[in-house]
Design a protein around this motif. Structure first.
Motif, mmCIF file in Angstrom:
data_model
loop_
_atom_site.group_PDB
_atom_site.id
_atom_site.type_symbol
_atom_site.label_atom_id
_atom_site.label_comp_id
_atom_site.label_asym_id
_atom_site.label_seq_id
_atom_site.Cartn_x
_atom_site.Cartn_y
_atom_site.Cartn_z
ATOM 1 N N SER A 1 3.440 -3.930 -1.577
ATOM 2 C CA SER A 1 2.616 -4.127 -0.392
ATOM 3 C C SER A 1 1.133 -4.116 -0.752
ATOM 4 O O SER A 1 0.700 -3.341 -1.609
ATOM 5 N N THR A 2 0.373 -4.958 -0.082
ATOM 6 C CA THR A 2 -1.058 -5.037 -0.382
ATOM 7 C C THR A 2 -1.816 -3.822 0.132
ATOM 8 O O THR A 2 -2.949 -3.587 -0.268
ATOM 9 N N LEU B 1 4.497 10.925 -0.747
ATOM 10 C CA LEU B 1 3.244 10.165 -0.740
ATOM 11 C C LEU B 1 3.536 8.670 -0.730
ATOM 12 O O LEU B 1 2.922 7.909 0.019
ATOM 13 N N LEU C 1 4.388 7.270 2.531
ATOM 14 C CA LEU C 1 3.268 7.086 3.458
ATOM 15 C C LEU C 1 2.385 5.914 3.046
ATOM 16 O O LEU C 1 1.624 5.376 3.854
ATOM 17 N N ASP C 2 2.468 5.527 1.764
ATOM 18 C CA ASP C 2 1.466 4.623 1.210
ATOM 19 C C ASP C 2 1.523 3.212 1.784
ATOM 20 O O ASP C 2 0.490 2.568 1.969
ATOM 21 N N GLY D 1 2.216 2.247 4.664
ATOM 22 C CA GLY D 1 1.634 2.165 5.992
ATOM 23 C C GLY D 1 2.604 1.757 7.082
ATOM 24 O O GLY D 1 2.201 1.562 8.220
ATOM 25 N N SER E 1 8.156 12.456 6.524
ATOM 26 C CA SER E 1 8.062 13.607 7.407
ATOM 27 C C SER E 1 9.374 14.396 7.415
ATOM 28 O O SER E 1 9.380 15.624 7.358
ATOM 29 N N GLY F 1 -1.732 12.239 1.792
ATOM 30 C CA GLY F 1 -1.112 11.000 2.249
ATOM 31 C C GLY F 1 -1.831 10.390 3.438
ATOM 32 O O GLY F 1 -2.091 9.183 3.474
ATOM 33 N N ILE F 2 -2.174 11.214 4.414
ATOM 34 C CA ILE F 2 -2.816 10.683 5.613
ATOM 35 C C ILE F 2 -4.273 10.305 5.326
ATOM 36 O O ILE F 2 -4.777 9.305 5.820
ATOM 37 N N LEU G 1 -4.076 7.488 1.698
ATOM 38 C CA LEU G 1 -3.142 6.375 1.499
ATOM 39 C C LEU G 1 -3.090 5.481 2.733
ATOM 40 O O LEU G 1 -3.692 5.762 3.761
ATOM 41 N N ALA G 2 -2.330 4.388 2.583
ATOM 42 C CA ALA G 2 -2.126 3.407 3.654
ATOM 43 C C ALA G 2 -3.439 2.753 4.078
ATOM 44 O O ALA G 2 -4.395 2.720 3.313
ATOM 45 N N GLN G 3 -3.480 2.264 5.336
ATOM 46 C CA GLN G 3 -4.673 1.533 5.787
ATOM 47 C C GLN G 3 -5.689 2.483 6.412
ATOM 48 O O GLN G 3 -5.314 3.502 6.975
ATOM 49 N N LYS H 1 1.885 -8.398 2.294
ATOM 50 C CA LYS H 1 1.686 -7.338 3.285
ATOM 51 C C LYS H 1 3.009 -6.661 3.661
ATOM 52 O O LYS H 1 4.072 -7.254 3.532
ATOM 53 N N THR H 2 2.896 -5.417 4.097
ATOM 54 C CA THR H 2 4.087 -4.662 4.471
ATOM 55 C C THR H 2 4.755 -5.303 5.672
ATOM 56 O O THR H 2 4.087 -5.770 6.598
ATOM 57 N N TRP H 3 6.072 -5.316 5.659
ATOM 58 C CA TRP H 3 6.858 -5.869 6.780
ATOM 59 C C TRP H 3 6.669 -4.992 8.005
ATOM 60 O O TRP H 3 6.930 -3.783 7.960
ATOM 61 N N CYS I 1 8.085 -5.573 11.103
ATOM 62 C CA CYS I 1 9.065 -5.984 12.102
ATOM 63 C C CYS I 1 8.567 -7.228 12.861
ATOM 64 O O CYS I 1 8.723 -7.310 14.083
ATOM 65 N N LEU J 1 0.937 -5.604 10.728
ATOM 66 C CA LEU J 1 0.874 -4.153 10.633
ATOM 67 C C LEU J 1 -0.558 -3.681 10.872
ATOM 68 O O LEU J 1 -1.485 -4.141 10.225
ATOM 69 N N MET K 1 0.069 1.704 13.704
ATOM 70 C CA MET K 1 1.510 1.861 13.498
ATOM 71 C C MET K 1 1.829 2.886 12.426
ATOM 72 O O MET K 1 2.975 3.248 12.229
ATOM 73 N N GLU K 2 0.805 3.332 11.722
ATOM 74 C CA GLU K 2 1.055 4.294 10.647
ATOM 75 C C GLU K 2 1.438 5.647 11.208
ATOM 76 O O GLU K 2 1.089 5.988 12.334
ATOM 77 N N TYR K 3 2.105 6.424 10.375
ATOM 78 C CA TYR K 3 2.398 7.793 10.757
ATOM 79 C C TYR K 3 1.093 8.577 10.798
ATOM 80 O O TYR K 3 0.276 8.472 9.901
ATOM 81 N N GLY L 1 2.070 13.435 13.766
ATOM 82 C CA GLY L 1 3.454 12.979 13.760
ATOM 83 C C GLY L 1 4.190 13.492 12.535
ATOM 84 O O GLY L 1 5.372 13.842 12.606
ATOM 85 N N PHE L 2 3.471 13.546 11.442
ATOM 86 C CA PHE L 2 4.093 13.958 10.187
ATOM 87 C C PHE L 2 4.654 15.374 10.278
ATOM 88 O O PHE L 2 5.718 15.666 9.740
#
Lengths: 316, 675
Positions: free
Chosen positions: A59-60, A115, A118-119, A121, A130, B453-454, B457-459, B567-569, B571, B575, B579-581, B585-586
């Protein structure tokens, strides 16, 4: 030195080779109990080979954590495996860590897997992470207590000493009651830690129920292969722990080729037996709701505590 | 050594006065203040290493004109170890502050900030080397006051003022108990010198010893942040500027650990009944578990870290408490092991907690928020900060082969040795404490998986995070230094353990260096290699080798395949960060499992679109956990004092004549009593 390296090499290979077999065997047993023919026992090997050859999609949104995690997970799980006596009770790397180190090495893998979940997204990964966090949290106290109960009976927290002493029948069977309770506790812990029914279902990809599979949902290609392999090794480590700590008979107590050959054969028989048992349990029980897992792990904790109490009472 | 000590004190003193002498030149003030603090830190490291290795403690005494007060200094191994902790952290934090304070320049008086910063470090150093009770109390009070002024740096915010006030009150309640403790010693010793405390003319009666034990626990426990005296920590630590939080959380609360060891093992000579150790053990276990449970519910990164200080103080006390239990039964080797484990965790926690707070400061300086829910995706934007924060997170989560793991492992081993104890009750209680420690450890893992992580990471979850950039080199060097120390402390226990042994040997009376180190120092093996062993260098090598094996296997079975990036799927939807956790929520499953403790209140309000009640236009979600200790312990006390004050208000008329009458009546009454 060469001798030591050779022994470690053999143990690494045994762990790497046997892990997919155990996974395949459990699947086969489940299939037969569900009146299916099921895939062959060696199917996981083919799956791994195929995954390694596939092009991975990354994933990007991810960072280096995502691509590094499979290697960290693979290394930490295998390192944990090297601390457990597999076919010989005394191994050159036993000094590197006792049973606590084993627990925390596995936790290292879990941490990075959380981790990685979560990465990417996506909500699925976060959900898996979780849930993994809470299951791991509830498992640990029961695990430490049951381990301590075992350590007490053997008078050591080093796995090789525990196994070696038991294999030579030094006083361990004198109190079977605490030993059995600790075994039961550790078995429940093993089911929870390795994501088996009734805690998690490795065969499902349903959003509402998955834990481990949700965390690794974004993985593909060689990364997925390593993650799956590591999951297999983790399962094998727990089976080895149960087999060799509670029934170490047949394990090589010396390092002659003949003893090691017998050790490996006996080991295969023992873990196969346990794999069949796990396959049967998975077919007999339904998966618990996430918040009922607390009760199950509470039972494990109490069992381990009782093992401790009984040990002291029996010893006076 | 004396010259070195004087140079060190001189650096701090110059660091206090010079910045004040250069008003209106904030950049120079910043460089001078932090440069001098850093130099003093470096001197402190050298001095403390010499103090740890020298056979004779350094003694220095300057008499004063005030009665009872002597400026006496002693650097024995225990004091040297804490000087080392303070100086190492001070050195790294000073480098960080060079870059970090740039954004404060113009908004704050750099002179005052720099002077207070140096004063804070100086007072902490003096606290651990003071050799006189009166002198100790003076510098202890100084430390509290200076840190109060640092906490209220951003005093225009109401919550900062509240935090500062709360902190001040708690510190003074604590200090009152400490004064009482010292007065008990003074009564029999006839002098405030620590030497007299150690060897009083008449030994303290049993009741007085117990009294001193409890008073010291409450007094120093307030500073250390043990449950239930921890309530000030999550207010005060986040309110201060981040480099100050790093020192407060990493180092200042450790001075209380120092004082507890000094009182129990030194003044009281390590002679105590087992229940003292048990009390410490229970306090430790409860602090550890509640600390991490409350940390999990925090989404303000700095409050989260502050609660983790409560947790780690608990872990330190678990080691010390177990050691005290063994000491009471005469099992000196195990007692030394427990104390050693506690001290090892003390320096480890100082390093990784300072590192994490600096990381939080770096995030705060680029995003201008402490709310984790507004971070996200920062690892790609701030790779170095992220990497160092990860090292801190892995260390505090006690994962092998880091330093946090080594000390937690030692605490576990101490608790496991409980089967040598004669009492069945303790034989069962220590393993249960170990189980609580296991739960604490894995909850800390979950908490830092959340924090990292929060946040990283992610967006990115907000505009601030989207536009974040890597921080300045000075800040990165400060964090790198602490991360490096963490790694070294983890991989080189064979160096650390002999040093710690020099501290515990005079306190316990048993050297355990040879019994803890095995295989030429390459493995830790409390008692013997057959009972337990751990080698972090070997584990690190194994991990590196096996990760390489993974790479080789992937190459062997798959060859060279370049990954495809996509990009991440989502649905079928694109994204978005929504939509991230989230952090909240975690931890939802944990909140639910421990809901009896948290008593969470959730408020959900929905505004619907006018046409239909099936489509929500906007939703508000609020979630609180009940501050149990504040509501049921502190509020009643505060309410009691408020009512009492209200009742007594009638005597405060504001009339001078009346007050003079009060003074006269009091005087007469006192004279009557005296007669």
């Amino acid at each position: 030195m060469l001798h030591a390296l050779l022994l470690v090499g053999v143990q690494t290979i045994v762990l790497l080779v046997v892990a997919p077999f155990v996974v395949g065997l459990i699947r086969k047993v489940k299939a037969r109990l569900q009146c299916r023919r099921g895939a062959g026992v060696f199917q996981p090997y083919a799956d791994l080979a195929k995954l390694f050859r596939k092009q991975p999609v990354v994933s990007t949104t991810t960072s280096w954590i995502f691509t590094a995690t499979p290697y960290i997970l693979f290394a930490s799980t295998l390192a944990a495996g090297l601390l457990v006596p597999v076919f010989a009770s005394k191994m050159p790397l036993n000094f590197a860590g006792n049973i606590i180190a084993l627990v925390y090495l596995l936790a290292l893998g879990t941490f990075f897997l959380i981790l990685a979940g979560l990465d990417a997204g996506s909500a699925f990964g976060g959900m898996g992470s979780s849930r993994e966090a809470i299951v791991a949290s509830l498992t640990e106290p029961a695990m430490i207590l049951s381990i301590f109960a075992i350590a007490l009976t053997a008078g050591s927290t080093n796995l090789s000493t525990i196994v070696h002493k038991t294999a030579l029948l030094e006083g361990i069977v004198t109190d079977p009651a605490p030993h059995l309770m600790a075994l039961a506790a550790l078995f429940i812990v093993a089911l929870a830690e390795t994501g088996r029914v009734p805690v998690d279902n490795p065969a499902t990809h349903l959003e509402l129920t998955m834990i481990h599979e949700a965390m690794v949902l974004e993985y593909s290609g060689r990364y997925l292969a390593l993650v799956e392999w590591a999951a297999g090794i983790k399962l094998l480590v727990f089976l080895t722990l149960i087999a060799n700590v509670f029934a170490p008979w047949g394990i090589a107590t010396t390092h002659t080729p003949a003893a090691i050959g017998i050790g490996i054969l006996v080991y295969l028989v023992k873990v196969s037996g346990l794999a069949v048992l796990i396959g049967t349990i998975e077919s007999m029980f339904a998966k618990l709701r996430l918040f009922r897992v607390t009760d199950l792990l509470g039972v494990a904790f109490i069992l381990a505590l009782l093992a401790l109490v009984f040990f002291y009472i029996l010893r006076g | 050594m004396t010259t070195l000590l004087l140079a060190l004190l001189g650096c701090y003193a110059a660091g206090i006065f010079l910045p004040l002498c250069l008003p209106g030149r904030p950049r120079i003030q910043n460089v001078i203040a932090n440069g001098l603090a850093g130099a003093a830190g470096l001197l402190g490291v050298i001095l403390s290493l010499m103090g740890l290795l020298s056979a004779q403690p350094l003694l220095l005494s300057v008499p004063s004109t005030l009665p009872f007060l002597t400026f006496a200094i002693q650097i024995d191994p225990l004091a040297a170890f804490f000087v080392l902790t303070i100086s190492l952290a001070g050195l790294a934090v000073s480098i960080f502050a060079l870059g970090y304070l740039v954004e404060y320049s113009g908004r704050r008086s750099m002179g005052a900030l720099g002077a207070l910063y140096n004063g804070f470090l100086l007072s902490m150093t003096l606290v651990v080397i003071a050799d006189d009770g009166f002198f100790f109390l003076v510098v202890w009070e100084l430390m509290s006051l200076v840190s109060y002024f640092l906490v209220v740096t951003e005093h225009e915010k109401a919550e900062v003022r509240y935090a500062g006030f709360f902190y001040l009150i708690m510190m003074h309640v604590g200090t009152a108990f400490i004064i009482l403790t010292f007065l008990i010693f003074f009564q029999e010793a006839g002098s405030f010198s620590f030497e007299a405390f150690r060897h009083p003319e008449q030994p303290l009666p049993e009741g007085m010893r117990t009294f001193a034990f409890l008073l010291a626990l409450i007094g120093f426990g307030t500073k250390a942040g043990i449950v239930p005296l921890h309530v000030w920590l999550p207010y005060a630590h986040p309110a201060a500027p981040s480099h100050i939080s790093a020192l407060m959380s990493g180092v200042m609360i450790k001075t209380a650990i120092y004082a507890l060891i000094r009182v129990y093992f030194d003044f009281l000579g390590g002679q105590f009944p087992w229940w003292w150790g048990f009390v410490i053990l229970v306090v430790g276990a409860v602090s550890a578990l509640l600390g991490v449970l409350y940390a999990l519910m925090e989404h303000d990164l700095k409050s989260l870290l502050a609660y983790h200080s409560v947790e780690n103080i608990g872990i330190i006390l678990l080691g010390i408490g177990a050691g005290m239990i063994f000491q009471a039964f005469g099992l000196k080797d195990f007692a030394a092991l427990g104390l050693l484990a506690g001290l090892y965790h003390t320096i480890n926690h100082a390093m990784f907690k300072a590192l994490l707070f600096l990381g939080a400061g770096a995030l705060l300086s680029v995003t201008h928020t402490r709310n984790m829910e507004e971070y996200g995706g920062l690892l790609r934007r701030m790779p170095w900060t992220g990497f160092f924060f990860l090292i801190g997170a892995v260390s505090i989560a006690a994962l092998p082969p880091t330093n946090g793991f080594v000390s937690e492992w030692l605490v576990f081993q101490t608790l496991f040795l409980s089967f040598h104890l004669p009492a069945l009750f303790l034989k069962l209680m220590l393993p249960i404490a170990a189980a609580m420690l296991a739960l604490t450890g894995v909850l800390a893992l979950a908490c830092f998986a959340k924090a990292f992580g929060i946040s990283f990471l992610a967006q990115p979850r907000s505009g601030h995070a989207r536009h974040a950039e890597e921080v300045s080199p000075a800040m990165r060097i400060g964090m790198a230094a602490l991360a490096g120390v963490c790694v070294v402390l983890g991989l080189a226990p064979m160096v650390v353990v002999p040093w710690l042994d020099r501290i515990t040997e005079p306190l316990i009376g048993a050297s355990i260096q040879g019994k803890v180190l095995a295989l030429d120092g390459w493995a830790l093996a409390p008692v013997n290699v057959e009972f337990s062993s751990l080698s972090t260098p070997a584990l690190a090598l194994m991990l590196a080798g096996l990760a390489a094996l993974g790479l080789v296997l992937a190459w062997l079975f798959g060859g060279r395949i370049t990954a495809r990036y996509y990009k991440t799927w989502g649905c079928g939807l694109n994204l978005t960060p929504r939509m991230e956790y989230t952090a909240i929520g975690f931890v939802q499953p944990i909140k639910r499992v421990f809901s009896t403790l948290y008593r969470p209140t959730v408020k959900l309000e929905t505004e619907f679109i006018e046409e239909s009640r099936y489509f929500a236009k906007r939703r508000w979600f609020e979630f609180h956990i009940e501050p149990v200790f504040q509501r049921y312990l502190y509020d009643p006390v505060v309410a009691f004092f408020s009512t009492m004050a209200d009742r007594l208000r009638f005597i405060q008329s504001g009339s001078l004549h009346l007050y003079l009458t009060y003074i006269f009546v009091t005087l007469v009454l006192l004279l009557l009593i005296a007669m």
